[in-house]
Design an enzyme around this catalytic site. Structure first.
Site, PDB file in Angstrom:
ATOM      1  CE  LYS A 140      -3.903  -1.783   2.559  1.00 29.24           C
ATOM      2  NZ  LYS A 140      -4.854  -1.629   1.580  1.00 29.24           N
ATOM      3  CG  ASP A 170      -4.103  -4.218  -0.411  1.00 32.48           C
ATOM      4  OD1 ASP A 170      -3.995  -4.477   0.839  1.00 32.48           O
ATOM      5  OD2 ASP A 170      -4.151  -2.835  -0.886  1.00 32.48           O
ATOM      6  NE  ARG A 213     -11.381  -9.221  -2.458  1.00 31.21           N
ATOM      7  CZ  ARG A 213     -11.747  -8.164  -3.278  1.00 31.21           C
ATOM      8  NH1 ARG A 213     -12.085  -8.339  -4.498  1.00 31.21           N
ATOM      9  NH2 ARG A 213     -11.503  -6.866  -2.941  1.00 31.21           N
TER      10      ARG A 213
HETATM   11  N1  BES Z   1      -8.204  -3.631   4.301  1.00 28.08           N
HETATM   12  C1  BES Z   1      -8.615  -3.183   2.851  1.00 28.08           C
HETATM   13  C2  BES Z   1      -9.785  -2.418   2.875  1.00 28.08           C
HETATM   14  C3  BES Z   1      -9.761  -0.955   3.595  1.00 28.08           C
HETATM   15  C4  BES Z   1      -9.663   0.072   3.057  1.00 28.08           C
HETATM   16  C5  BES Z   1      -9.997  -1.083   5.043  1.00 28.08           C
HETATM   17  C6  BES Z   1      -9.705   1.363   3.637  1.00 28.08           C
HETATM   18  C7  BES Z   1     -10.138   0.025   5.594  1.00 28.08           C
HETATM   19  C8  BES Z   1      -9.946   1.474   5.187  1.00 28.08           C
HETATM   20  C9  BES Z   1      -8.672  -4.391   2.222  1.00 28.08           C
HETATM   21  O1  BES Z   1      -7.775  -5.350   2.398  1.00 28.08           O
HETATM   22  C10 BES Z   1      -8.116  -3.814   0.630  1.00 28.08           C
HETATM   23  O2  BES Z   1      -6.809  -3.495   0.549  1.00 28.08           O
HETATM   24  N2  BES Z   1      -8.840  -3.780  -0.273  1.00 28.08           N
HETATM   25  C11 BES Z   1      -8.356  -3.314  -1.654  1.00 28.08           C
HETATM   26  C12 BES Z   1      -8.822  -4.061  -2.721  1.00 28.08           C
HETATM   27  C13 BES Z   1      -8.524  -3.957  -4.124  1.00 28.08           C
HETATM   28  C14 BES Z   1      -6.881  -4.525  -4.252  1.00 28.08           C
HETATM   29  C15 BES Z   1      -9.174  -4.700  -4.968  1.00 28.08           C
HETATM   30  C16 BES Z   1      -9.241  -2.083  -1.971  1.00 28.08           C
HETATM   31  O3  BES Z   1     -10.300  -1.790  -1.237  1.00 28.08           O
HETATM   32  O4  BES Z   1      -8.327  -0.990  -2.242  1.00 28.08           O
HETATM   33 ZN    ZN Z   2      -7.407  -5.770   4.537  1.00 28.53          ZN
HETATM   34 ZN    ZN Z   3      -5.549  -5.501   1.726  1.00 29.22          ZN
END
Ligand code: BES
Ligand code: ZN
Ligand code: ZN
Length: 456
Positions: A234, A304, A308
């Site tokens: 990230k 990331d 899921r």
């Molecule tokens: N933990 C994150 C989602 C998240 C984002 C939680 C902001 C709290 C605040 C999750 O694991 C993630 O990284 N999701 C990605 C998915 C993408 C790579 C398809 C996202 O939402 O950007």
């Molecule tokens: Zn996550």
């Molecule tokens: Zn993630």
């Protein structure tokens, strides 16, 4: 110092306080002296009062009382409930206690000076039991808040597992912690893959509460103790609150505690995969293929999108245990906040009948959700060249729905499945009412009431 609370409502009450031109807004609070008596005037107007508005009022009152460093407060809850005609007296009084105690929470384990203030609250003796009921709720919510607020280096999968053992000792809930060596044997293949990049090795917590109940129900919570994104690392801003990427699991833990203390007649299993998602020499890689317990294969398009992957392990496990009602809850996608803003979590399901009712229940609890659609055509977006499906799509649109579609592929037809994406509500929308700095404790009250609804 000691003070009283006076609730005021309507023209006649206002007339006795000449400095009040009118009631400015619901629950505006003034600190005055009547003779030598310190008094908090809390204005109630004539609008329809909800559970939430009483909780918010009580939270704001508590903060005001703390501001004036008052440590003894006398309040007539009977007079409050007399003013609130839109709710049964019991509901009003419980809501008051809930807001009052939630607003008193502080996460101060690492602070040299404590900001919190013990306030002795004096109220009518008859309401002692209602206070006890409400404090069960607030204690459970604060379990979730504490877990979320803990820094990730101190809340690893291992220490989290130990904390769960401590939380549930002396309760009717059995806790089993599966260690890294055992998790594949129990079918948690994706949890193993996501967790293998970290020296803090993965765990799976299984919590069982068996107190009658015709049906088997299950709660599944995402327990990513830190989400750096893995090899798909990230960016600076996106990583800030990722210690709270276990917010779903915290909601499940809190709800289990509350359900047990309410002695709800239900056969309930909680499944909590615990991993840290960080990049290292041993991390799982984009292009890797995970074979699930049921034989399904998933190509890792992006490390990331780990939530899921591990939730799917939990959903399969729940169904193998015979659960016919499953709710999963997770800080799953940034996308849900784009869809709904930061106050309302998303609710997805394969059974549309209950969604309106669940949404209504959520309003009463204060953990707000709103129904989101499952769009079957979007499933095609998860196509993979090398495996049955992929964990991400290549479109930037509808990310919360495609994540839900991914989870849906692991659900058998007859199972009632509910998915709550709470990425946008793990922290409060604003620090007001009964919310304080840090985590919101979202989901504890909601999950408890959903389970209660199903066993009624
Ligand atoms: N933990 C994150 C989602 C998240 C984002 C939680 C902001 C709290 C605040 C999750 O694991 C993630 O990284 N999701 C990605 C998915 C993408 C790579 C398809 C996202 O939402 O950007
Ligand atoms: Zn996550
Ligand atoms: Zn993630």
């Amino acid at each position: 110092m000691q003070a009283n609370v006076n609730f005021i409502c309507g023209e006649k009450d206002i007339a006795s306080y000449p400095f009040l031109q009118s009631i400015e807004h619901f629950a505006s609070i003034h600190f005055v002296y009547e003779g030598s008596q310190a008094v908090f005037l809390v204005s109630l107007n004539d609008e329809v009062h909800s559970h939430e508005s009483i909780k918010v009022m009580a939270g704001n009152l508590r903060k005001k009382v703390e501001e004036y460093r008052i440590n003894k407060l006398e309040v007539s809850l009977e007079s409050l409930s007399n003013y609130i005609s839109s709710l049964p007296a019991e509901d009003t009084i419980k809501a008051f206690f809930e807001g009052w105690y939630l607003a008193g929470y502080r996460f101060e384990h690492y602070k040299s000076d404590s900001q919190s203030l013990d306030i002795d609250l004096f109220y009518e003796e008859d309401y002692r039991e209602l206070e006890e009921e409400a404090s069960k709720v607030t204690e459970a919510v604060c379990i979730a808040r504490d877990l979320c607020n803990e820094p990730a280096s101190n809340l690893t999968p291992a220490t989290y597992g130990q904390k769960l053992i401590n939380i549930f000792q002396d309760t009717m809930i059995d806790v089993t912690i599966l260690h890294e060596e055992d998790i594949c044997d129990h079918g948690f293949h994706a949890t193993y893959h996501v967790g293998k990049g970290s020296n803090d090795t993965p765990r799976v917590a299984l919590l069982t509460y068996h107190n009658q109940g015709k049906n088997k129900m299950a709660l599944v919570g995402k327990g990513v103790t830190f989400d750096a994104g893995g090899i798909n690392l990230k960016q600076a801003n996106d990583i800030v609150d990722m210690k709270m990427d276990m917010g779903g699991s915290a909601a499940v833990a809190g709800a289990m505690k509350l359900i047990e203390s309410m002695e709800l007649p239900v056969h309930l299993t909680a499944i909590i995969p615990l991993v840290e998602n960080i990049p290292s020499r041993t991390s799982y890689l984009p292009s890797d293929i995970i074979t699930y317990q049921n034989g399904m294969t998933v190509e890792v398009g992006n490390t990331d999108a780990e939530g899921r992957l591990i939730l799917a392990d939990g959903l399969l496990y729940a169904q193998n245990q015979g659960a016919d009602w499953i709710a999963d809850i997770a800080t799953l996608t940034g996308s849900i906040g784009h869809a709904l803003g930061l106050k309302v979590a998303g609710l997805f399901s394969n059974k549309l009948e209950s969604l309106t009712e669940y949404e209504r229940i959520s309003q009463e609890t204060g953990d707000h959700i709103w129904p989101m659609p499952m769009v079957k055509e979007y499933k095609g977006l998860l196509k993979s060249e090398t495996a049955d499906i992929k964990n991400v799509t290549s479109t930037p649109f509808g990310g919360a729905i495609t994540a839900a579609s991914f989870l849906h592929s692991f659900i058998e037809k007859d199972v009632k499945w509910y998915h709550i994406d709470m990425a946008n509500t793990v922290k409060p929308f604003e620090i007001s009412g009964y919310y304080v700095e840090g985590a919101s404790g979202f989901g504890v009250r909601l999950l408890t009431e959903l389970v209660k609804k199903e066993v009624e």
